[in-house]
Design a protein around this motif. Structure first.
Motif, mmCIF file in Angstrom:
data_model
loop_
_atom_site.group_PDB
_atom_site.id
_atom_site.type_symbol
_atom_site.label_atom_id
_atom_site.label_comp_id
_atom_site.label_asym_id
_atom_site.label_seq_id
_atom_site.Cartn_x
_atom_site.Cartn_y
_atom_site.Cartn_z
ATOM 1 N N GLY A 1 0.762 -1.358 0.116
ATOM 2 C CA GLY A 1 -0.069 0.067 -0.034
ATOM 3 C C GLY A 1 0.657 1.233 0.039
ATOM 4 O O GLY A 1 0.425 2.188 -0.585
ATOM 5 N N ARG A 2 2.117 1.253 0.874
ATOM 6 C CA ARG A 2 2.830 2.489 0.932
ATOM 7 C C ARG A 2 4.035 2.444 -0.046
ATOM 8 O O ARG A 2 4.691 3.269 -0.129
ATOM 9 C CB ARG A 2 3.036 2.554 2.214
ATOM 10 C CG ARG A 2 1.845 2.922 3.089
ATOM 11 C CD ARG A 2 1.874 3.083 4.651
ATOM 12 N NE ARG A 2 2.463 1.876 5.024
ATOM 13 C CZ ARG A 2 3.243 1.391 6.290
ATOM 14 N NH1 ARG A 2 3.759 2.743 6.957
ATOM 15 N NH2 ARG A 2 3.305 0.253 6.601
ATOM 16 N N GLY A 3 4.453 1.239 -0.162
ATOM 17 C CA GLY A 3 5.760 1.004 -1.183
ATOM 18 C C GLY A 3 6.997 1.286 -0.464
ATOM 19 O O GLY A 3 7.979 1.779 -1.011
ATOM 20 N N ILE A 4 6.965 1.007 0.989
ATOM 21 C CA ILE A 4 8.085 1.370 1.816
ATOM 22 C C ILE A 4 8.616 0.099 2.603
ATOM 23 O O ILE A 4 7.727 -0.909 2.602
ATOM 24 C CB ILE A 4 7.713 2.423 3.100
ATOM 25 C CG1 ILE A 4 6.922 2.043 3.970
ATOM 26 C CG2 ILE A 4 7.222 3.609 2.423
ATOM 27 C CD1 ILE A 4 6.865 2.729 5.224
ATOM 28 N N SER A 5 10.091 -0.234 2.661
ATOM 29 C CA SER A 5 10.477 -1.167 3.506
ATOM 30 C C SER A 5 10.292 -1.217 4.766
ATOM 31 O O SER A 5 10.254 -0.195 5.328
ATOM 32 C CB SER A 5 12.219 -1.111 3.273
ATOM 33 O OG SER A 5 12.704 -2.103 4.012
ATOM 34 N N ARG B 1 -0.214 -6.035 3.980
ATOM 35 C CA ARG B 1 0.247 -6.807 2.731
ATOM 36 C C ARG B 1 1.706 -6.221 2.215
ATOM 37 O O ARG B 1 1.949 -5.133 2.148
ATOM 38 C CB ARG B 1 -0.669 -6.689 1.625
ATOM 39 C CG ARG B 1 -0.346 -7.439 0.370
ATOM 40 C CD ARG B 1 -1.620 -7.051 -0.749
ATOM 41 N NE ARG B 1 -1.164 -8.088 -1.926
ATOM 42 C CZ ARG B 1 -1.680 -7.985 -2.879
ATOM 43 N NH1 ARG B 1 -2.907 -7.101 -3.172
ATOM 44 N NH2 ARG B 1 -1.437 -8.664 -4.123
ATOM 45 N N VAL B 2 2.611 -7.269 2.068
ATOM 46 C CA VAL B 2 3.977 -6.964 1.634
ATOM 47 C C VAL B 2 4.510 -8.025 0.579
ATOM 48 O O VAL B 2 3.795 -8.911 0.477
ATOM 49 C CB VAL B 2 5.092 -6.861 2.887
ATOM 50 C CG1 VAL B 2 4.578 -5.948 4.074
ATOM 51 C CG2 VAL B 2 5.147 -8.335 3.493
ATOM 52 N N THR B 3 5.382 -7.653 0.059
ATOM 53 C CA THR B 3 6.076 -8.167 -0.983
ATOM 54 C C THR B 3 7.518 -8.157 -0.978
ATOM 55 O O THR B 3 8.094 -7.307 -0.326
ATOM 56 C CB THR B 3 5.518 -7.913 -2.343
ATOM 57 O OG1 THR B 3 6.305 -8.619 -3.464
ATOM 58 C CG2 THR B 3 6.160 -6.230 -2.523
ATOM 59 N N SER B 4 8.382 -9.337 -1.296
ATOM 60 C CA SER B 4 9.828 -9.575 -0.866
ATOM 61 C C SER B 4 10.591 -8.957 -2.298
ATOM 62 O O SER B 4 11.462 -9.698 -2.818
ATOM 63 C CB SER B 4 10.299 -10.807 -0.756
ATOM 64 O OG SER B 4 9.668 -11.549 0.415
ATOM 65 N N ILE B 5 10.703 -7.641 -2.375
ATOM 66 C CA ILE B 5 11.217 -6.782 -3.607
ATOM 67 C C ILE B 5 12.354 -5.911 -3.003
ATOM 68 O O ILE B 5 13.024 -5.359 -3.815
ATOM 69 C CB ILE B 5 10.261 -6.171 -4.201
ATOM 70 C CG1 ILE B 5 9.544 -5.051 -3.588
ATOM 71 C CG2 ILE B 5 9.199 -7.228 -5.085
ATOM 72 C CD1 ILE B 5 8.591 -4.167 -4.469
ATOM 73 N N GLY C 1 12.536 0.742 -1.246
ATOM 74 C CA GLY C 1 11.161 0.402 -1.452
ATOM 75 C C GLY C 1 10.661 -0.114 -2.597
ATOM 76 O O GLY C 1 11.539 -0.699 -3.372
ATOM 77 N N ALA C 2 9.461 0.177 -2.909
ATOM 78 C CA ALA C 2 8.855 -0.274 -4.180
ATOM 79 C C ALA C 2 9.604 0.521 -5.294
ATOM 80 O O ALA C 2 9.578 -0.034 -6.525
ATOM 81 C CB ALA C 2 7.321 -0.045 -4.341
ATOM 82 N N ASP C 3 10.043 1.640 -5.135
ATOM 83 C CA ASP C 3 10.733 2.347 -6.383
ATOM 84 C C ASP C 3 12.390 1.686 -6.445
ATOM 85 O O ASP C 3 12.870 2.353 -7.496
ATOM 86 C CB ASP C 3 10.662 3.628 -6.144
ATOM 87 C CG ASP C 3 11.549 4.016 -4.733
ATOM 88 O OD1 ASP C 3 12.162 3.260 -4.250
ATOM 89 O OD2 ASP C 3 11.607 5.251 -4.608
ATOM 90 N N GLY C 4 12.834 0.677 -5.622
ATOM 91 C CA GLY C 4 14.270 0.238 -5.902
ATOM 92 C C GLY C 4 15.266 1.411 -5.440
ATOM 93 O O GLY C 4 16.664 0.979 -5.664
#
Length: 810
Positions: free
Chosen positions: A591-595, A610-614, A649-652
């Motif tokens: 949702g927020r795209g942060i680690s 909800r999180v993802t391993s990226i 985060g989500a932006d790498g």
């Protein structure tokens, strides 16, 4: 006042007989590899002509005048070993254990060996390792008998914003998060070592473990032995002593923060016990000091040791705590800050770890078998304006439990110059959570259109699954022990995540090398890959009745470490190390795209989303450490760490993590005086921690609901707090009577009244009589906060914590 003067005069008069008082040291000597008792070992008291030899069961006993001593153990064919700063009193006997390492050179060979009395490295972990003795833990200035605070003087050890100010025990080691550390008590893992822990993380205002039980604590910040799972930043091992086998004795500790009682002694000829209970008075002290936090707790601990025979020993251990935490309103607090305090969560927790470990000596080694169970119950509640009497104003509630049942076995043997170990672990895990949280309200523009939807999350989850792993480690020394090599490998699996049963996914090799190139110099290096299973709050999270995070992978961290060790004297050790840690598969919120590494540390829980391993990350730096053991009544340490910690985060994009304080400096100096006086000073400082500024529009719209500001994640960690610094001091005075000892002490944290920087706080201005909020139109506050008067408060209060108390040994 007259009564106090008479009491002090009474104690001073009793000093006439001080020099004649004697105490007792009881000890045992073992072979490090085989764990067999050693006969005929000479135990010499440094600086005197006194000494003794061990009997047929490896035991020794010394009776000496009260004071501090260094003991040296020597035996032909073994390397000498010294135990420093053994503080002898008349009240309790001192329990000392030596583990001697066999000498491999022949008599005609030239011996070039680093003095192992001060070096704590071993063949499997040659670098990034430090050890603290029981005496160093007990008399640590500002530590207040809290082990978690004591290790703050070691290199690479920092804290989160707020915790470094003497508030929490979050351990941030070499730029990694608090949940990247694992803790072992006599070989049994204990997930919770602090009261009021943050679920999914760590920390809390004070530690659980009783320092009276501890023989030593060893911190390893890299090159972990393959037997340890889930460690990304450190392994902290606590070794407990056995109870006194000859008589019943104990101590009572009473101070302005707590009362604690410890009792030990023999149950039978083959069985001893240690038991303790503690009750806090922190809520009363903090109220008297006008501080907002009100922690109240109980904790309990025990150890029972039964020796079936010379080859088989059974240990039963237990640790537990009951916690109740809330925020009070200080007298000097203004109306706006009072509202903030009332909006903080109410916390009720309890936890325990119980276990049994069996050690059996076998040919050329020994086997350890451990069975344990731990449980953590966490209840959190938050209401609008702290009005807990109205259930309609509840904005957050979490009722969760974590339960682990573990079986571990490891075999440790040697064959000639080769040392090897192997083993496995099986765990059955249960996690449940009844969760409700209103994160934000919808925001509408003047035309009534929704420009930002609201967010409310509710779920009820209950999961159970297995975790299992296996390891192997092998080591050898070459060239008359100048060169040491070690290599290990382990894999970990689970029955819940999508890739959990793929052993190659978590294959974690590690290797280390140590070379002694001169009489007092050694170079060390290590490389390793380590994995950690996602936290239970992540694994158990649900949306619309289904689990959203089974696809998460084990977090991966690769370490490269190299350094020098210089030992100019048997009492002095100097190390310099450079480290580089790279992270992969770090959880990032959808949702927020942060680690999650940028969530920081706070009371409550993290990972319920909800999180993802990226995510990726890195932490690198250099650290310096100087240690002086007791010499001429002076001892001390100095450490400095320069590092960077960054996660994406989500932006790498790599940005400063919540732990990126960049500089950590700590120093401690202790001085023993005559007639039972001792004084210690400790300096702690570190750079300012990053923080995320507030989203002013969203904060104003949501504040009346959630009681806190909404962060602007487009400017994640772009703010930075001011630097932190603190000076602690401690003064002890001991009176030794015929069979008892009375130790009076004063322990002060932040004696120079430095400000403790912490995150700023968002609030609304209150009206003059504190019956409501100020508004721009004189009307009642609208639910969307549009007529409020926003305020951002600096959080740089001065916090000093004095503790006056005594320890009575009997």
């Amino acid at each position: 006042m007259h009564k106090i003067i008479y009491l002090l005069s009474f104690f001073l008069c009793l000093q006439v007989a001080h020099a004649q008082r004697t105490g007792e040291i009881q000890g045992i000597v073992k072979d490090r590899k085989t764990q067999e008792y050693l006969v005929g070992v000479t135990i010499a008291v440094e600086g005197t002509q006194k000494g003794v030899t061990t009997d047929i069961e490896g035991n020794f006993k010394l009776t000496l005048p009260v004071g501090s001593y260094n003991l040296k153990a020597t035996l032909v064919g073994y390397k000498p070993l010294t135990k420093f700063n053994i503080n002898l009193t008349t009240g309790n006997a001192q329990q000392v254990t030596f583990e001697l390492e066999e000498e491999t050179q022949t008599l005609d060979e030239v011996k070039v060996v680093v003095n192992r009395s001060v070096s704590v490295a071993n063949i499997e972990t040659p670098n990034s390792i430090q050890k603290l003795t029981a005496e160093e833990i007990k008399n640590n200035p500002g530590g207040n008998f809290d082990i978690s605070r004591v290790i703050g003087v070691l290199p690479g050890v920092g804290g989160t914003a707020g915790s470094v100010g003497g508030f929490r025990n979050d351990l941030v080691i070499r730029g990694g998060g608090p949940n990247e550390n694992v803790f072992y008590l006599d070989g049994i893992e204990i997930p919770v070592i602090n009261h009021f822990a943050t679920q999914g993380s760590s920390g809390g205002p004070t530690g659980i473990l009783n320092v009276s039980f501890i023989e030593d604590a060893t911190l390893s910040t890299s090159s972990f032995n393959a037997r340890y799972d889930n460690a990304l930043s450190s392994v902290l091992q606590f070794k407990q002593r056995d109870g006194n086998p000859n008589k019943v004795e104990g101590n009572v500790r009473l101070s302005s923060t707590e009362v604690a009682a410890t009792l030990e002694g023999p149950i039978s000829q083959k069985t001893t016990f240690l038991a303790s209970a503690r009750r806090s008075y922190l809520q009363l002290l903090f109220s008297a000091l006008d501080l907002p936090i009100r922690p109240s707790y109980w904790d309990f601990q025990y150890k029972i040791t039964h020796k079936f025979n010379k080859k088989t020993t059974l240990n039963l251990i237990g640790v537990g705590a009951i916690d109740d935490f809330y925020f009070g309103v200080p007298k000097e607090t203004d109306a706006s800050k009072e509202y903030i305090l009332r909006s903080n969560p109410l916390i009720k927790q309890w936890n325990y770890t119980v276990g049994a470990s069996l050690k059996r000596l076998i040919t050329n080694g020994y086997v350890n078998i451990a069975l344990s169970r731990n449980m953590f119950d966490n209840a959190l509640d938050r209401y609008e304006d702290g009005k807990s009497e109205d259930p309609n104003l509840r904005v957050f509630n979490s009722q969760s439990q974590e339960i682990e049942n573990k079986f571990r076995i490891d075999v440790n043997q040697f064959q000639g110059k080769w040392e090897y170990s192997y083993g496995a672990v099986v765990q059955y895990v249960k996690y449940n959570n009844d969760f409700f949280n209103i994160f934000s309200r919808e925001i509408r523009n003047s035309a009534g259109q929704i420009i930002q939807p609201g967010l409310k999350v509710t779920f009820n989850t209950d999961i159970n699954f297995f975790k299992y792993g296996a390891f192997g480690q092998v080591s050898r020394k070459f060239f008359n022990e100048k060169l040491s090599l070690s290599a290990g490998i382990r894999t970990d699996m689970n029955s819940f995540t999508d890739d959990g049963n793929k052993p190659l996914e978590t294959l974690s090799p590690r290797a280390s090398i140590s070379y002694q190139f001169a009489d007092k110099w050694r170079v060390n290096a290590s490389a390793g890959r380590y994995f950690k299973v996602p936290i239970y709050t992540v694994l158990g999270y649900q949306e619309d009745g289904r689990f959203t995070n089974p696809g998460n992978k084990y977090i991966q961290s690769d370490h490269l470490v190299a350094g020098l060790e210089f030992i100019p004297t048997p009492q002095t050790r100097i190390t310099v190390e450079a480290f580089n840690k790279k992270y992969k598969n770090y959880p990032v919120t959808v949702g927020r795209g942060i680690s999650l590494a940028n969530e920081g540390g706070d009371f409550g829980a993290i990972g319920n989303e909800r999180v993802t391993s990226i995510g990726t990350g890195r932490s690198y730096g250099v650290e310096f450490f100087f240690q002086q053991k007791l010499t001429k009544n002076i001892f001390g340490v100095l450490s400095y760490t320069l590092f960077r910690s960054e996660f994406s985060g989500a932006d790498g994009k790599l940005i400063s993590s919540a732990w990126d304080t960049r500089n950590i400096l700590s120093a401690q100096l202790g001085r023993k005086f005559k007639r039972g006086w001792e004084m210690g000073l400790k300096w702690l400082s570190q750079g300012g921690a990053p923080f995320t500024p507030f989203n002013l529009a969203a904060s104003q719209a949501n504040y009346s609901l959630v009681g806190r500001g909404t962060l602007d994640y487009s400017r994640l960690n772009q703010g930075r707090l001011s630097n932190f610094k603190r000076l602690d001091f401690r003064v002890d005075k001991k009176w030794n009577f015929k069979k008892t000892t009375f130790n009076l002490y004063l322990d002060v944290q932040n004696a120079l009244l430095f400000k403790s920087p912490a995150f700023p706080q968002y609030t609304f201005a209150r009206n003059a009589d504190n019956t409501g909020f100020q508004t721009t139109d004189g009307l009642s506050l609208r639910r969307d906060g549009s007529n409020a008067v926003p305020l951002i408060l600096d959080n740089n209060d001065v916090s000093v914590t004095p503790s006056l108390g005594f320890v009575w040994e009997f």
